[in-house]
Design a protein around this motif. Sequence first.
Motif, PDB file in Angstrom:
ATOM      1  N   GLY A   1      45.607  53.257  53.058  1.00  0.00           N
ATOM      2  CA  GLY A   1      44.585  52.927  52.081  1.00  0.00           C
ATOM      3  C   GLY A   1      44.567  51.437  51.771  1.00  0.00           C
ATOM      4  N   TRP A   2      43.423  50.972  51.292  1.00  0.00           N
ATOM      5  CA  TRP A   2      43.263  49.558  50.984  1.00  0.00           C
ATOM      6  C   TRP A   2      43.707  49.248  49.566  1.00  0.00           C
ATOM      7  CZ3 TRP A   2      42.189  46.385  54.901  1.00  0.00           C
ATOM      8  CH2 TRP A   2      41.586  46.921  56.042  1.00  0.00           C
ATOM      9  N   GLY A   3      44.331  48.085  49.396  1.00  0.00           N
ATOM     10  CA  GLY A   3      44.640  47.601  48.067  1.00  0.00           C
ATOM     11  C   GLY A   3      43.399  46.996  47.431  1.00  0.00           C
ATOM     12  N   GLN A   4      43.584  46.336  46.292  1.00  0.00           N
ATOM     13  CA  GLN A   4      42.442  45.745  45.598  1.00  0.00           C
ATOM     14  C   GLN A   4      42.033  44.410  46.202  1.00  0.00           C
ATOM     15  OE1 GLN A   4      43.386  45.663  41.370  1.00  0.00           O
ATOM     16  NE2 GLN A   4      42.566  47.731  41.136  1.00  0.00           N
ATOM     17  N   GLY A   5      42.887  43.835  47.012  1.00  0.00           N
ATOM     18  CA  GLY A   5      42.577  42.553  47.611  1.00  0.00           C
ATOM     19  C   GLY A   5      42.798  41.407  46.635  1.00  0.00           C
TER      20      GLY A   5
END
Length: 115
Positions: free
Chosen positions: A104-108
């Motif tokens: 999954g992607w983090g918030q960046g």
Amino acid sequence: QVQFAESGGGLVQPGGSLRLSCAASGRTFSSYTMAWFCQAPGQEREIVEHITWSSSTRYYADSVKGRFTISRDNAKNTMYLQMDSLKLEDTAVYYCNARPAMFGWGQGTQVTVSS
């Protein structure tokens, strides 16, 4: 699963530098090729650089060659992106993930290059 937390972004003038960090948790990431991705407004997310688990092989997008340097510290479950000679077109949200991006992607972290 692995979770990512990106940090280090900010507002910088053209020609300036930033150092991004990617902290991984949940599982050790030492066995994965890791990568930085960026997504500019209205654009799709794209690969910036990747680094193999042993740091033996790095890939750089043509747009950042000679300016950005990727590195990792497997003991700390952390990856870095040293960004030098920043340009206006580097403005984007920067994310980290494995390559291929299987987690999954983090918030960046937002990088804004502006004069």
